[in-house]
Write a protein that holds these residues in place. Structure first.
Motif, PDB file in Angstrom:
ATOM      1  N   THR A 550       0.838  -1.204   0.000  1.00  0.00           N
ATOM      2  CA  THR A 550       0.000   0.000   0.000  1.00  0.00           C
ATOM      3  C   THR A 550       0.870   1.250   0.000  1.00  0.00           C
ATOM      4  OG1 THR A 550      -1.758  -1.157   1.196  1.00  0.00           O
ATOM      5  CG2 THR A 550      -1.797   1.249   1.244  1.00  0.00           C
ATOM      6  N   ALA A 551       1.930   1.216   0.849  1.00  0.00           N
ATOM      7  CA  ALA A 551       2.857   2.353   0.901  1.00  0.00           C
ATOM      8  C   ALA A 551       3.545   2.547  -0.447  1.00  0.00           C
ATOM      9  CB  ALA A 551       3.894   2.119   2.001  1.00  0.00           C
ATOM     10  N   MET A 552       3.883   1.450  -1.132  1.00  0.00           N
ATOM     11  CA  MET A 552       4.531   1.545  -2.446  1.00  0.00           C
ATOM     12  C   MET A 552       3.605   2.178  -3.472  1.00  0.00           C
ATOM     13  SD  MET A 552       6.642  -2.061  -2.749  1.00  0.00           S
ATOM     14  CE  MET A 552       7.279  -1.676  -4.375  1.00  0.00           C
ATOM     15  N   ARG A 553       2.324   1.814  -3.424  1.00  0.00           N
ATOM     16  CA  ARG A 553       1.367   2.404  -4.373  1.00  0.00           C
ATOM     17  C   ARG A 553       1.209   3.901  -4.130  1.00  0.00           C
ATOM     18  NH1 ARG A 553      -1.402  -2.606  -3.891  1.00  0.00           N
ATOM     19  NH2 ARG A 553      -2.621  -1.808  -2.122  1.00  0.00           N
ATOM     20  N   GLU A 554       1.170   4.275  -2.849  1.00  0.00           N
ATOM     21  CA  GLU A 554       1.027   5.697  -2.524  1.00  0.00           C
ATOM     22  C   GLU A 554       2.231   6.501  -2.999  1.00  0.00           C
ATOM     23  OE1 GLU A 554       0.412   5.695   1.667  1.00  0.00           O
ATOM     24  OE2 GLU A 554      -1.715   5.109   1.530  1.00  0.00           O
ATOM     25  N   MET A 555       3.426   5.874  -2.933  1.00  0.00           N
ATOM     26  CA  MET A 555       4.652   6.560  -3.372  1.00  0.00           C
ATOM     27  C   MET A 555       4.956   6.311  -4.844  1.00  0.00           C
ATOM     28  SD  MET A 555       7.289   6.167  -0.151  1.00  0.00           S
ATOM     29  CE  MET A 555       7.006   4.437   0.137  1.00  0.00           C
ATOM     30  N   LYS A 556       4.059   5.572  -5.529  1.00  0.00           N
ATOM     31  CA  LYS A 556       4.210   5.251  -6.954  1.00  0.00           C
ATOM     32  C   LYS A 556       5.535   4.534  -7.238  1.00  0.00           C
ATOM     33  CE  LYS A 556       1.267   9.079  -8.445  1.00  0.00           C
ATOM     34  NZ  LYS A 556       1.140  10.295  -9.280  1.00  0.00           N
ATOM     35  N   LEU A 557       5.844   3.586  -6.333  1.00  0.00           N
ATOM     36  CA  LEU A 557       7.047   2.767  -6.509  1.00  0.00           C
ATOM     37  C   LEU A 557       6.659   1.467  -7.197  1.00  0.00           C
ATOM     38  CD1 LEU A 557       8.742   3.209  -2.999  1.00  0.00           C
ATOM     39  CD2 LEU A 557       9.164   4.516  -5.086  1.00  0.00           C
ATOM     40  N   LYS A 558       7.501   1.015  -8.122  1.00  0.00           N
ATOM     41  CA  LYS A 558       7.215  -0.213  -8.855  1.00  0.00           C
ATOM     42  C   LYS A 558       8.359  -1.208  -8.705  1.00  0.00           C
ATOM     43  CE  LYS A 558       4.215   1.761 -12.430  1.00  0.00           C
ATOM     44  NZ  LYS A 558       4.010   1.921 -13.895  1.00  0.00           N
ATOM     45  N   LYS A 559       7.991  -2.460  -8.646  1.00  0.00           N
ATOM     46  CA  LYS A 559       8.986  -3.525  -8.566  1.00  0.00           C
ATOM     47  C   LYS A 559       9.493  -3.866  -9.964  1.00  0.00           C
ATOM     48  CE  LYS A 559       9.425  -8.438  -7.432  1.00  0.00           C
ATOM     49  NZ  LYS A 559       8.720  -9.646  -6.960  1.00  0.00           N
ATOM     50  N   ASP A 560      10.807  -3.979 -10.105  1.00  0.00           N
ATOM     51  CA  ASP A 560      11.374  -4.401 -11.390  1.00  0.00           C
ATOM     52  C   ASP A 560      10.955  -5.840 -11.668  1.00  0.00           C
ATOM     53  OD1 ASP A 560      12.681  -2.012 -11.859  1.00  0.00           O
ATOM     54  OD2 ASP A 560      14.511  -2.649 -10.826  1.00  0.00           O
ATOM     55  N   PRO A 561      10.405  -6.113 -12.843  1.00  0.00           N
ATOM     56  CA  PRO A 561       9.993  -7.498 -13.137  1.00  0.00           C
ATOM     57  C   PRO A 561      11.216  -8.399 -13.307  1.00  0.00           C
ATOM     58  CG  PRO A 561       9.786  -6.116 -15.092  1.00  0.00           C
ATOM     59  CD  PRO A 561      10.135  -5.195 -13.963  1.00  0.00           C
ATOM     60  N   ALA A 562      11.056  -9.654 -12.885  1.00  0.00           N
ATOM     61  CA  ALA A 562      12.136 -10.619 -13.067  1.00  0.00           C
ATOM     62  C   ALA A 562      12.282 -10.918 -14.553  1.00  0.00           C
ATOM     63  CB  ALA A 562      11.837 -11.889 -12.288  1.00  0.00           C
ATOM     64  N   MET A 563      13.499 -10.796 -15.056  1.00  0.00           N
ATOM     65  CA  MET A 563      13.748 -11.017 -16.479  1.00  0.00           C
ATOM     66  C   MET A 563      14.959 -11.927 -16.656  1.00  0.00           C
ATOM     67  SD  MET A 563      13.274  -7.125 -17.905  1.00  0.00           S
ATOM     68  CE  MET A 563      13.618  -7.628 -19.580  1.00  0.00           C
ATOM     69  N   THR A 564      14.887 -12.776 -17.675  1.00  0.00           N
ATOM     70  CA  THR A 564      16.015 -13.635 -18.037  1.00  0.00           C
ATOM     71  C   THR A 564      16.186 -13.556 -19.541  1.00  0.00           C
ATOM     72  OG1 THR A 564      15.539 -15.160 -16.224  1.00  0.00           O
ATOM     73  CG2 THR A 564      16.964 -15.974 -17.969  1.00  0.00           C
ATOM     74  N   TRP A 565      17.438 -13.449 -19.974  1.00  0.00           N
ATOM     75  CA  TRP A 565      17.690 -13.439 -21.415  1.00  0.00           C
ATOM     76  C   TRP A 565      18.730 -14.489 -21.753  1.00  0.00           C
ATOM     77  CZ3 TRP A 565      18.767  -9.601 -17.984  1.00  0.00           C
ATOM     78  CH2 TRP A 565      20.091  -9.187 -17.839  1.00  0.00           C
TER      79      TRP A 565
END
Length: 696
Positions: A550-565
């Motif tokens: 909830t705190a992350m949404r209020e601060m507009k923080l986003k989690k980096d998606p897990a990626m593999t190449w």
């Protein structure tokens, strides 16, 4: 008959027969200089020898040989002369220095002193440069002392400038400044030498003070002055003064000068304005190797590796040969992108130009192979170096550390004494990382203690973070917390490192105690919030997870998606967890299902502890199957089913425990090595085992 000095009108031999050498010898010698005719000079020398002309004429003949580029003939005649004028001595010394034959110049200076001839201001202004070129500080100081005894004042601008240049190159800026203060009428050469010295010592403010003093005294800067002061601004990331000097360059008409423009380009890149560097570069009509190298290095330093590789290709197409600095920058670009095949091509170019044993290129090659998981090649490069320095050793230790070869890293660290190399801050950071990745807790603690007591090494936050991670992963969480509290004003990185260790061991008590402190330090840091959310999720504390999210949404923080190449047939394919956009999705899913069934026979059981969502067990298992690394490996297995080569994957986050166990068994099923680089290190999976020994 009226004689002319032009050889085509009257032959040189005719002039000699007409006894023209007797009446106009200097004119005849000058004619030889104008036509650059060494053969005619030798004819004059023969006549002089037979006729017994004066020493002055011999001196002029020595000077003529030097001006015609034949220093060997000049030296031979010089050695045959019973007496030489001071001007001839100075000419010989100056010519040796300009020809980069520094030892011969110093040898002549010593001979002059031995023969009792006193040097003058021209001798000293040349010989000070020779001592600085050869690194002879003591002899330079003795020559300075002799100049004082002989009354050759440093206040003379030529002598003073040479002395300032010498002391600056030796890093003796106090002496350089004392000499500069004695010079009454300073010129641009002296000021520039002083600015260069301060810039090389990274004393930017002192360099700027000298530049301001020069402007105030009405001395006009040249392109080398501007280039030097821009280097000082770049080293101190002083963008404000850098822009002001850019304006002065335009006003002074040096906007198109190569030296100042190259330094301007470098200054902007060091200040993080790489787009401004590219704009400056576009203004070059014919950029030289130094300019290309400066641009490429700046691009790599600013995370624009792909652009750097493009510029390197353009440089080669423009027939500009790279040097070791160019190639080392390009190799570091390949290392950052884990582009092994491209790196091998650059390695071939390094070998082509005979730079494979160069310490700069060598260190970059070691770094490349280490960051691409090929420690064997890194060691081959290291063993083949003709000159090993701290940088190349650090690169090799870091290569071992990243790939989990802790024992080899410690052995090389111990060998540094035999190599007469002193470890620096980077060395200790690399060897502590090696202890981290190999689980050598006691060895790491001993090395850290030795840094504090035995070595003249300044402990940085990175060293502390490494030790906190080492202790934390070993379960010694309270010791790690005590260590953090020993640091003055610990930053969020240290606390976040402890939080990561708490997550590994499922320790919530410490987290509850330090959570507010960490969030105060990192109010807007998404990484810390994600870590706390994952930690609470792994221990089933869903209320806290909701609170963090909830705190992350209020601060507009986003989690980096897990990626593999994964790189297959020189084409990079990127996967994200649950992503269904790949054009070969059906083949990937079929291969993945087949692999899952086969590894289950070998004992694989999905570990749902690594599902950080509040789902039922069936849905948790399904979500594990579609992690990005599983999708990437399934694609690589399908695409290269007829191959036996290694599969290499790269992940932006730390590999989860379930995927780690799954990949171990897949390596046994497909009978191929799988090399995985995650955010922390390399894992080499082979025959059902991992190089990390399940400690990561």
């Amino acid at each position: 008959m009226q004689l002319t000095f032009h050889k085509r009108a009257v032959g040189f031999s005719q002039l000699l027969k007409l006894n023209y050498l007797t009446t106009k010898p200097l004119s005849l010698i000058q004619q030889c200089i104008d036509t650059q005719s060494i053969l005619d000079l030798k004819k004059i020398q023969t006549h002089i020898t037979k006729s017994g002309f004066t020493l002055t004429l011999r001196d002029k003949l020595v000077d003529a040989y030097l001006k015609c580029g034949s220093i060997s003939d000049g030296r031979k005649l010089f050695d045959e002369m019973p007496e030489r004028h001071i001007v001839t001595w100075n000419s010989m010394i100056a010519r040796y220095i300009s020809g980069k034959n520094i030892k011969e110049a110093i040898g002549l200076y010593r001979m002059m002193i031995f023969e009792g001839l006193f040097p003058n201001e021209y001798t000293f202004s040349s010989i000070f440069k020779a001592f600085s070129e050869l690194g002879c500080l003591r002899e330079g100081q003795r020559a300075h002392g002799l100049s004082v005894v002989l009354g050759v004042e440093a206040s003379n601008v030529f002598v003073g400038s040479a002395l300032v240049d010498m002391y600056s190159k030796f890093g003796q800026m106090r002496d350089a400044k004392l000499v500069a203060d004695q010079v009454v009428e300073k010129d641009v050469v002296l000021f520039t030498a002083l600015i260069v010295g301060y810039s090389q010592q990274r004393a930017a403010w002192e360099a700027l003070a000298v530049f301001v003093s020069m402007i105030n005294e009405g001395v006009k800067a040249n392109e080398y002055t501007f280039a030097s002061i821009l280097i000082a601004c770049g080293n101190s990331e002083d963008l404000g003064n850098g822009r002001l000097i850019h304006g002065l360059i335009i006003k002074s008409g040096f906007e198109s000068a190569v030296a100042s423009q190259t330094s301007l380009l470098t200054m902007y890149s060091k200040c993080g304005l790489i787009d401004d560097s590219l704009k400056v570069f576009k203004q070059f009509v014919n950029p030289n190797r130094v300019t290309w190298t400066s641009l490429i290095a700046g691009l790599v330093q600013n995370g624009r590796e792909e652009v750097a590789l493009t510029k390197f290709r353009q440089m080669i197409c423009n027939a500009i040969n790279p040097n070791s600095f160019t190639l080392s920058s390009v190799l570091r670009a390949c290392a950052s992108l884990a582009m092994l095949e491209e790196g091998k091509q650059i390695h071939a170019i390094v070998t082509k130009y005979g730079l494979d044993k160069d310490k700069y290129s060598g260190a970059a090659l070691i770094d490349l192979y280490g960051k691409c998981g090929n420690t064997e090649m890194a060691k081959l490069v290291f063993d083949d170096l003709t000159e090993v320095d701290v940088v190349s050793v650090n690169s090799m230790i870091y290569s071992y550390a990243q790939n989990g070869f802790g024992a080899e890293a410690l052995e090389l660290f111990t060998r540094m004494k035999d190599l007469r190399l002193h470890p620096n801050e980077i060395t200790f950071l690399s060897v502590l990382l090696a202890c981290n990745n190999a689980g050598f807790v006691d060895e790491g603690c001993q090395i850290f203690a030795s840094m504090k007591s035995c070595h003249d090494i300044e402990l940085t936050r990175d060293h502390y973070a490494c030790m906190v991670n080492l202790l934390g992963r070993a379960g010694r969480l309270e010791e790690a917390e005590i260590l953090i509290n020993q640091v003055e004003n610990p930053d969020v990185v240290l606390w976040r490192t402890l939080l990561s260790a708490c997550r590994i061991h499922g320790e919530v008590k410490i987290v509850e105690r330090i959570k507010n402190k960490v969030l105060e330090l990192a109010a807007g840091d998404e990484g810390t919030h994600v870590l706390l959310s994952n930690l609470f999720a792994s221990t089933g504390k869903w209320n806290q997870v909701i609170e963090i999210k909830t705190a992350m949404r209020e601060m507009k923080l986003k989690k980096d998606p897990a990626m593999t190449w994964v790189d297959v047939d020189r084409e990079v394919h990127t996967f994200m967890a649950g992503n269904c956009s790949h054009p070969r999705l059906q083949e990937i899913f079929e291969t993945l299902d087949d692999l899952i069934q086969k590894v289950k026979i070998l004992g694989y059981v999905p570990d749902t502890r690594f599902v950080l969502q509040d789902l039922d067990e069936v849905r948790k298992e399904r979500s594990l199957y579609y992690h990005s690394e599983k999708l990437a490996i399934a694609f690589a297995v399908w695409k290269t089913s007829n191959q036996t080569s290694s599969i290499r994957i790269f992940k932006n986050l730390r590999v989860c425990g379930d995927c780690h166990n799954w990949i171990k068994l897949v390596s046994k099923v497909v009978k191929r090595e799988i090399i995985s680089r995650d955010a922390k290190r390399f894992h080499h999976f082979k025959d059902g085992l991992c190089s990390c020994g399940d400690y990561w």
